[in-house]
Design a protein around this motif. Structure first.
Motif, PDB file in Angstrom:
ATOM      1  N   ARG A  94      24.170  18.736 -41.497  1.00 46.16           N
ATOM      2  CA  ARG A  94      22.587  18.455 -41.192  1.00 46.16           C
ATOM      3  C   ARG A  94      22.071  18.647 -40.018  1.00 46.16           C
ATOM      4  NH1 ARG A  94      22.230  13.234 -41.139  1.00 46.16           N
ATOM      5  NH2 ARG A  94      24.248  12.759 -40.876  1.00 46.16           N
ATOM      6  N   SER A  95      22.629  19.419 -39.312  1.00 44.56           N
ATOM      7  CA  SER A  95      21.985  19.834 -37.984  1.00 44.56           C
ATOM      8  C   SER A  95      21.385  21.054 -38.138  1.00 44.56           C
ATOM      9  CB  SER A  95      23.020  20.183 -36.869  1.00 44.56           C
ATOM     10  OG  SER A  95      23.705  18.741 -36.349  1.00 44.56           O
ATOM     11  N   ILE A  96      20.142  21.326 -37.491  1.00 46.25           N
ATOM     12  CA  ILE A  96      19.117  22.423 -37.752  1.00 46.25           C
ATOM     13  C   ILE A  96      18.412  23.082 -36.453  1.00 46.25           C
ATOM     14  CG2 ILE A  96      18.514  21.742 -40.176  1.00 46.25           C
ATOM     15  CD1 ILE A  96      15.893  20.547 -39.334  1.00 46.25           C
ATOM     16  N   LEU A  97      18.030  24.407 -36.817  1.00 43.13           N
ATOM     17  CA  LEU A  97      17.140  24.704 -35.761  1.00 43.13           C
ATOM     18  C   LEU A  97      15.724  24.816 -36.604  1.00 43.13           C
ATOM     19  CD1 LEU A  97      16.616  26.532 -33.117  1.00 43.13           C
ATOM     20  CD2 LEU A  97      16.713  28.491 -34.272  1.00 43.13           C
ATOM     21  N   SER A  98      14.728  24.285 -36.092  1.00 41.50           N
ATOM     22  CA  SER A  98      13.576  24.057 -36.781  1.00 41.50           C
ATOM     23  C   SER A  98      12.466  24.612 -35.983  1.00 41.50           C
ATOM     24  CB  SER A  98      13.192  22.627 -37.059  1.00 41.50           C
ATOM     25  OG  SER A  98      12.105  22.499 -37.866  1.00 41.50           O
ATOM     26  N   LEU A  99      11.472  25.574 -36.784  1.00 41.39           N
ATOM     27  CA  LEU A  99      10.318  25.921 -36.061  1.00 41.39           C
ATOM     28  C   LEU A  99       9.189  25.120 -36.960  1.00 41.39           C
ATOM     29  CD1 LEU A  99       8.837  27.840 -34.307  1.00 41.39           C
ATOM     30  CD2 LEU A  99       8.881  29.676 -36.421  1.00 41.39           C
ATOM     31  N   SER A 100       8.523  24.380 -35.860  1.00 39.67           N
ATOM     32  CA  SER A 100       7.519  23.207 -36.652  1.00 39.67           C
ATOM     33  C   SER A 100       6.254  23.982 -36.873  1.00 39.67           C
ATOM     34  CB  SER A 100       7.080  22.258 -35.506  1.00 39.67           C
ATOM     35  OG  SER A 100       6.665  22.798 -34.246  1.00 39.67           O
ATOM     36  N   LYS A 101       5.337  23.163 -37.625  1.00 40.85           N
ATOM     37  CA  LYS A 101       3.925  23.756 -37.971  1.00 40.85           C
ATOM     38  C   LYS A 101       3.130  24.376 -36.654  1.00 40.85           C
ATOM     39  CE  LYS A 101       3.720  21.129 -42.146  1.00 40.85           C
ATOM     40  NZ  LYS A 101       2.885  20.199 -42.883  1.00 40.85           N
ATOM     41  N   THR A 102       3.483  23.587 -35.611  1.00 42.65           N
ATOM     42  CA  THR A 102       2.596  23.816 -34.458  1.00 42.65           C
ATOM     43  C   THR A 102       3.235  25.171 -33.563  1.00 42.65           C
ATOM     44  OG1 THR A 102       3.810  22.245 -33.163  1.00 42.65           O
ATOM     45  CG2 THR A 102       2.062  21.332 -34.111  1.00 42.65           C
ATOM     46  N   GLY A 103       4.416  25.528 -33.869  1.00 39.19           N
ATOM     47  CA  GLY A 103       5.068  26.653 -33.074  1.00 39.19           C
ATOM     48  C   GLY A 103       6.005  26.334 -32.259  1.00 39.19           C
ATOM     49  N   ASN A 104       6.611  24.945 -32.239  1.00 41.94           N
ATOM     50  CA  ASN A 104       7.663  24.796 -31.309  1.00 41.94           C
ATOM     51  C   ASN A 104       8.893  24.966 -32.042  1.00 41.94           C
ATOM     52  OD1 ASN A 104       8.644  23.651 -28.988  1.00 41.94           O
ATOM     53  ND2 ASN A 104       8.704  21.509 -29.618  1.00 41.94           N
ATOM     54  N   LEU A 105       9.886  25.612 -31.199  1.00 43.63           N
ATOM     55  CA  LEU A 105      11.210  25.671 -31.806  1.00 43.63           C
ATOM     56  C   LEU A 105      12.203  24.699 -31.126  1.00 43.63           C
ATOM     57  CD1 LEU A 105      12.745  27.988 -33.566  1.00 43.63           C
ATOM     58  CD2 LEU A 105      13.394  28.941 -31.194  1.00 43.63           C
ATOM     59  N   VAL A 106      12.826  24.039 -32.018  1.00 40.54           N
ATOM     60  CA  VAL A 106      13.603  22.589 -31.836  1.00 40.54           C
ATOM     61  C   VAL A 106      14.955  22.579 -32.348  1.00 40.54           C
ATOM     62  CG1 VAL A 106      13.569  20.290 -31.822  1.00 40.54           C
ATOM     63  CG2 VAL A 106      11.371  21.474 -31.778  1.00 40.54           C
ATOM     64  N   LEU A 107      16.056  22.598 -31.565  1.00 35.81           N
ATOM     65  CA  LEU A 107      17.112  22.515 -32.196  1.00 35.81           C
ATOM     66  C   LEU A 107      17.558  20.868 -32.221  1.00 35.81           C
ATOM     67  CD1 LEU A 107      20.013  23.764 -32.857  1.00 35.81           C
ATOM     68  CD2 LEU A 107      20.670  23.944 -30.339  1.00 35.81           C
ATOM     69  N   LEU A 108      18.095  20.641 -33.213  1.00 36.26           N
ATOM     70  CA  LEU A 108      18.139  19.043 -33.739  1.00 36.26           C
ATOM     71  C   LEU A 108      19.750  19.076 -34.153  1.00 36.26           C
ATOM     72  CD1 LEU A 108      14.918  18.517 -35.698  1.00 36.26           C
ATOM     73  CD2 LEU A 108      15.601  17.744 -33.270  1.00 36.26           C
ATOM     74  N   ASP A 109      20.291  17.697 -33.435  1.00 38.38           N
ATOM     75  CA  ASP A 109      21.437  17.352 -34.105  1.00 38.38           C
ATOM     76  C   ASP A 109      21.423  16.075 -34.830  1.00 38.38           C
ATOM     77  OD1 ASP A 109      24.145  16.023 -34.180  1.00 38.38           O
ATOM     78  OD2 ASP A 109      24.896  17.140 -32.683  1.00 38.38           O
ATOM     79  N   ALA A 110      21.945  16.018 -36.022  1.00 39.78           N
ATOM     80  CA  ALA A 110      21.900  15.028 -37.021  1.00 39.78           C
ATOM     81  C   ALA A 110      22.123  13.756 -36.509  1.00 39.78           C
ATOM     82  CB  ALA A 110      22.452  15.275 -38.136  1.00 39.78           C
ATOM     83  N   ASP A 111      23.126  13.576 -35.483  1.00 36.44           N
ATOM     84  CA  ASP A 111      23.595  12.385 -34.937  1.00 36.44           C
ATOM     85  C   ASP A 111      22.906  11.916 -33.822  1.00 36.44           C
ATOM     86  OD1 ASP A 111      25.466  12.354 -36.907  1.00 36.44           O
ATOM     87  OD2 ASP A 111      27.104  13.067 -35.741  1.00 36.44           O
ATOM     88  N   GLN A 112      21.903  12.733 -33.384  1.00 34.74           N
ATOM     89  CA  GLN A 112      21.043  12.343 -32.061  1.00 34.74           C
ATOM     90  C   GLN A 112      19.588  12.421 -32.479  1.00 34.74           C
ATOM     91  OE1 GLN A 112      22.284  14.118 -28.316  1.00 34.74           O
ATOM     92  NE2 GLN A 112      24.210  14.725 -29.004  1.00 34.74           N
ATOM     93  N   GLU A 113      18.994  11.193 -31.738  1.00 37.33           N
ATOM     94  CA  GLU A 113      17.300  11.154 -32.139  1.00 37.33           C
ATOM     95  C   GLU A 113      16.593  12.247 -31.353  1.00 37.33           C
ATOM     96  OE1 GLU A 113      16.157   7.371 -31.001  1.00 37.33           O
ATOM     97  OE2 GLU A 113      17.466   6.131 -32.403  1.00 37.33           O
ATOM     98  N   LEU A 114      16.857  12.649 -30.070  1.00 41.54           N
ATOM     99  CA  LEU A 114      16.459  13.615 -29.078  1.00 41.54           C
ATOM    100  C   LEU A 114      16.724  14.758 -29.447  1.00 41.54           C
ATOM    101  CD1 LEU A 114      15.993  11.587 -25.803  1.00 41.54           C
ATOM    102  CD2 LEU A 114      14.442  11.795 -27.518  1.00 41.54           C
TER     103      LEU A 114
END
Length: 255
Positions: A94-114
């Motif tokens: 469930r960890s992902i690299l996401s490109l948000s609607k606003t154009g921010n590239l974010v790397l998310l670990d499913a086990d962490q909030e930040l």
């Protein structure tokens, strides 16, 4: 052959081709979409196929979003040339690299909030895409061709051909050939515009190269000029120094 038989054959062909299409990696990452660690073929490939960007496995259930040479080495390993925050590895599932609607590239670990890592970018055109070019540069580009972010602007331990080292960037060695966390050696432009290798350990910090006992002018290095930009040429060399991960890793092993 009747109409029903023709219809059956057409449906059969489409059903056979559909899985192949779904397995093909995307050519770019668009707004409001993501790449997931859960899917084996969820990565980007450069147009010439030389480079791949995706979740690179670095240990048991440990990954880092990276760029690497697609072709494996003789032992099956890949040569990684860039990593997004190698000091904070992510776990699988469930960890992902996401490109948000606003154009921010974010790397998310499913086990962490930040977020583990982010580009802190914003796209006003609403059409930014993440792409990987033939030079190995992973870049976020808006509809008007503006580069919002690029991996060439934030190198880790490797300079690729045609990638510059500037006053705002630095190369940092990995801890070892099996550990990608930050090591103790850095290649930087110093305040006097001279390119230097610096050792920055837990207790001691100092210039490793060039010899700090020799003045820059005496060793043929000019301190004039404020540009502080040094590219690695397409032949793998530089007018001052060849900078690559193998040099920094070798220094970590043999300080």
């Amino acid at each position: 052959m009747n109409l029903l038989a023709h219809h059956f054959i057409l449906v059969l062909i489409i059903s056979c081709l559909a899985p192949l299409t779904s397995l093909s990696p995307p050519s770019s990452l668009k707004l409001d979409s993501s790449l997931s660690v859960d899917y084996k073929n969820n990565f980007l490939i450069s147009p010439d196929g030389v480079f791949t960007a995706g979740f690179y496995i670095v240990g048991d259930n440990a990954f880092c979003f990276s760029v690497w040479f697609t072709k494996p080495l003789f032992n099956g390993d890949r040569t990684v040339v860039w990593m997004a925050n190698s000091d904070s590895l992510i776990k699988g599932k469930r960890s992902i690299l996401s490109l948000s609607k606003t154009g921010n590239l974010v790397l998310l670990d499913a086990d962490q909030e930040l977020p583990i890592w982010t580009t802190r970018t914003r796209d006003s055109t609403g059409s930014a895409e993440l792409k990987l070019n033939n030079y190995g540069n992973l870049y976020l580009q808006s509809k008007d061709k503006q580069i919002l972010w690029q991996s060439f602007g934030s190198p880790t331990d490797t300079l690729l051909p045609n990638q510059p080292l500037t006053k705002d960037t630095e190369l940092v060695s990995s801890r070892s050939q099996t550990s990608y966390s930050s090591g103790f050696y850095k290649m930087i432009f110093d305040n006097d515009n001279v390119l230097r290798l610096v050792y920055s350990g837990p207790k001691v910090t100092g210039v490793y190269w060039p010899n700090p006992a020799v003045r820059a002018w005496d060793s043929g290095r000019s301190t004039y000029g404020s540009e502080r930009t040094q590219p690695l040429t397409s032949l793998g060399g530089s007018s001052r120094v060849m900078a690559c991960s193998s040099i920094l890793q070798m220094m970590e092993v043999n300080p």
